[in-house]
Design a protein around this motif. Structure first.
Motif, PDB file in Angstrom:
ATOM      1  N   LEU A  54       0.818  -1.211   0.000  1.00  0.00           N
ATOM      2  CA  LEU A  54       0.000   0.000   0.000  1.00  0.00           C
ATOM      3  C   LEU A  54       0.855   1.266   0.000  1.00  0.00           C
ATOM      4  N   PRO A  55       0.322   2.358  -0.568  1.00  0.00           N
ATOM      5  CA  PRO A  55       1.009   3.644  -0.425  1.00  0.00           C
ATOM      6  C   PRO A  55       0.922   4.110   1.030  1.00  0.00           C
ATOM      7  N   SER A  56       1.682   5.144   1.403  1.00  0.00           N
ATOM      8  CA  SER A  56       1.759   5.570   2.797  1.00  0.00           C
ATOM      9  C   SER A  56       0.393   5.955   3.371  1.00  0.00           C
ATOM     10  N   ARG A  57      -0.454   6.585   2.576  1.00  0.00           N
ATOM     11  CA  ARG A  57      -1.781   6.946   3.066  1.00  0.00           C
ATOM     12  C   ARG A  57      -2.624   5.683   3.327  1.00  0.00           C
ATOM     13  N   GLY A  58      -2.486   4.710   2.475  1.00  0.00           N
ATOM     14  CA  GLY A  58      -3.200   3.452   2.663  1.00  0.00           C
ATOM     15  C   GLY A  58      -2.735   2.704   3.893  1.00  0.00           C
ATOM     16  N   VAL A  59      -1.434   2.810   4.199  1.00  0.00           N
ATOM     17  CA  VAL A  59      -0.887   2.157   5.386  1.00  0.00           C
ATOM     18  C   VAL A  59      -1.524   2.746   6.635  1.00  0.00           C
ATOM     19  N   ARG A  60      -1.668   4.053   6.646  1.00  0.00           N
ATOM     20  CA  ARG A  60      -2.268   4.710   7.808  1.00  0.00           C
ATOM     21  C   ARG A  60      -3.736   4.295   7.974  1.00  0.00           C
ATOM     22  N   LEU A  61      -4.443   4.145   6.855  1.00  0.00           N
ATOM     23  CA  LEU A  61      -5.834   3.677   6.923  1.00  0.00           C
ATOM     24  C   LEU A  61      -5.906   2.230   7.415  1.00  0.00           C
ATOM     25  N   LEU A  62      -4.977   1.412   6.944  1.00  0.00           N
ATOM     26  CA  LEU A  62      -4.914   0.027   7.409  1.00  0.00           C
ATOM     27  C   LEU A  62      -4.624  -0.031   8.904  1.00  0.00           C
ATOM     28  N   GLU A  63      -3.698   0.804   9.379  1.00  0.00           N
ATOM     29  CA  GLU A  63      -3.390   0.855  10.806  1.00  0.00           C
ATOM     30  C   GLU A  63      -4.600   1.308  11.614  1.00  0.00           C
ATOM     31  N   ALA A  64      -5.355   2.275  11.078  1.00  0.00           N
ATOM     32  CA  ALA A  64      -6.562   2.751  11.758  1.00  0.00           C
ATOM     33  C   ALA A  64      -7.601   1.634  11.838  1.00  0.00           C
ATOM     34  N   ALA A  65      -7.763   0.891  10.749  1.00  0.00           N
ATOM     35  CA  ALA A  65      -8.736  -0.209  10.741  1.00  0.00           C
ATOM     36  C   ALA A  65      -8.324  -1.295  11.732  1.00  0.00           C
ATOM     37  N   ALA A  66      -7.039  -1.610  11.770  1.00  0.00           N
ATOM     38  CA  ALA A  66      -6.550  -2.624  12.714  1.00  0.00           C
ATOM     39  C   ALA A  66      -6.732  -2.148  14.150  1.00  0.00           C
ATOM     40  N   ALA A  67      -6.458  -0.878  14.403  1.00  0.00           N
ATOM     41  CA  ALA A  67      -6.627  -0.326  15.749  1.00  0.00           C
ATOM     42  C   ALA A  67      -8.100  -0.346  16.157  1.00  0.00           C
ATOM     43  N   LEU A  68      -8.983   0.015  15.241  1.00  0.00           N
ATOM     44  CA  LEU A  68     -10.416   0.003  15.552  1.00  0.00           C
ATOM     45  C   LEU A  68     -10.919  -1.413  15.830  1.00  0.00           C
ATOM     46  N   ALA A  69     -10.450  -2.375  15.045  1.00  0.00           N
ATOM     47  CA  ALA A  69     -10.852  -3.768  15.272  1.00  0.00           C
ATOM     48  C   ALA A  69     -10.343  -4.261  16.630  1.00  0.00           C
ATOM     49  N   ALA A  70      -9.094  -3.928  16.959  1.00  0.00           N
ATOM     50  CA  ALA A  70      -8.530  -4.338  18.247  1.00  0.00           C
ATOM     51  C   ALA A  70      -9.259  -3.646  19.402  1.00  0.00           C
ATOM     52  N   LEU A  71      -9.584  -2.368  19.222  1.00  0.00           N
ATOM     53  CA  LEU A  71     -10.336  -1.656  20.256  1.00  0.00           C
ATOM     54  C   LEU A  71     -11.718  -2.264  20.455  1.00  0.00           C
ATOM     55  N   ALA A  72     -12.367  -2.617  19.365  1.00  0.00           N
ATOM     56  CA  ALA A  72     -13.692  -3.244  19.473  1.00  0.00           C
ATOM     57  C   ALA A  72     -13.594  -4.553  20.245  1.00  0.00           C
ATOM     58  N   LEU A  73     -12.584  -5.357  19.952  1.00  0.00           N
ATOM     59  CA  LEU A  73     -12.392  -6.612  20.669  1.00  0.00           C
ATOM     60  C   LEU A  73     -12.134  -6.364  22.150  1.00  0.00           C
ATOM     61  N   MET A  74     -11.274  -5.396  22.464  1.00  0.00           N
ATOM     62  CA  MET A  74     -10.962  -5.114  23.865  1.00  0.00           C
ATOM     63  C   MET A  74     -12.169  -4.555  24.612  1.00  0.00           C
ATOM     64  N   LEU A  75     -12.979  -3.774  23.931  1.00  0.00           N
ATOM     65  CA  LEU A  75     -14.196  -3.263  24.577  1.00  0.00           C
ATOM     66  C   LEU A  75     -15.181  -4.399  24.878  1.00  0.00           C
ATOM     67  N   LEU A  76     -15.263  -5.360  23.964  1.00  0.00           N
ATOM     68  CA  LEU A  76     -16.094  -6.542  24.228  1.00  0.00           C
ATOM     69  C   LEU A  76     -15.559  -7.348  25.410  1.00  0.00           C
ATOM     70  N   ILE A  77     -14.250  -7.536  25.445  1.00  0.00           N
ATOM     71  CA  ILE A  77     -13.643  -8.273  26.555  1.00  0.00           C
ATOM     72  C   ILE A  77     -13.843  -7.519  27.865  1.00  0.00           C
ATOM     73  N   LEU A  78     -13.721  -6.196  27.805  1.00  0.00           N
ATOM     74  CA  LEU A  78     -13.947  -5.386  28.999  1.00  0.00           C
ATOM     75  C   LEU A  78     -15.384  -5.540  29.496  1.00  0.00           C
ATOM     76  N   TRP A  79     -16.343  -5.389  28.596  1.00  0.00           N
ATOM     77  CA  TRP A  79     -17.756  -5.464  28.980  1.00  0.00           C
ATOM     78  C   TRP A  79     -18.141  -6.843  29.501  1.00  0.00           C
ATOM     79  N   TRP A  80     -17.885  -7.856  28.679  1.00  0.00           N
ATOM     80  CA  TRP A  80     -18.292  -9.203  29.063  1.00  0.00           C
ATOM     81  C   TRP A  80     -17.405  -9.784  30.157  1.00  0.00           C
ATOM     82  N   GLY A  81     -16.150  -9.381  30.182  1.00  0.00           N
ATOM     83  CA  GLY A  81     -15.262  -9.843  31.253  1.00  0.00           C
ATOM     84  C   GLY A  81     -15.705  -9.339  32.608  1.00  0.00           C
ATOM     85  N   TRP A  82     -16.117  -8.066  32.666  1.00  0.00           N
ATOM     86  CA  TRP A  82     -16.614  -7.536  33.932  1.00  0.00           C
ATOM     87  C   TRP A  82     -17.909  -8.241  34.335  1.00  0.00           C
TER      88      TRP A  82
END
Length: 164
Positions: free
Chosen positions: A83-111
């Motif tokens: 990917l070009p540099s702008r695409g890399v940043r979008l990919l990183e954002a998507a990966a971060a959002l997916a990881a955040l969504a997973l952690m929020l689920l673990i936080l909610w259901w874990g509690w």
């Protein structure tokens, strides 16, 4: 603000990693103790199995934030290189959002799981409830969320250094 958050992240990730290492020491020490009591003294200590499991759960959930901070959790190297540099940043954002969504689920259901585990005792350690084992999920998720956001703000691409 960004530097203050990154300093907070360094502090929290260091604490989580030290505690994860401590849990590994506890688990391995109890394993040696269990071997000695079971096979040498022939008087097994059944409570050690429960504490080993307990400490390994905590070690896992406290070690995850360091992996997120190093950028070693979601590795999409081939796609990043294509990917070009702008695409890399979008990919990183998507990966971060997916990881955040997973952690929020673990936080909610874990509690929720931890609260429900207050009435369940540990076999061999009846004075402790399962709350203390299950609460590792939301605690690890909070530390991980901080690491994910910090890695997005200040990326560290150490996945190649950590994979051998």
């Amino acid at each position: 603000m960004k530097q203050g958050f990154l300093q907070l992240e360094r502090w929290t990730t260091r604490i989580a990693l030290v505690l994860a290492c401590l849990m590994l020491v506890v688990a391995s020490s109890l394993g040696v103790f269990q071997i000695v009591t079971r096979f040498i003294l022939e008087q097994p200590a059944e409570w050690t199995e429960v504490l080993i499991r307990f400490s390994l759960i905590w070690m896992l959930f406290l070690g995850i934030p360091a992996a997120f901070r190093q950028g070693a959790m979601v590795s999409v190297d081939a796609l990043k290189r294509a990917l070009p540099s702008r695409g890399v940043r979008l990919l990183e954002a998507a990966a971060a959002l997916a990881a955040l969504a997973l952690m929020l689920l673990i936080l909610w259901w874990g509690w929720d799981y931890a609260v429900r585990g207050k009435v369940q005792t540990m076999a061999g350690l009846e004075e402790l409830t399962m709350f203390w084992a299950y609460v590792a999920m939301p605690v690890g998720a909070i530390f991980s969320i901080i690491g994910i956001v910090a890695n997005y703000l200040d990326p560290r691409h150490m996945e190649l250094e950590t994979a051998q």
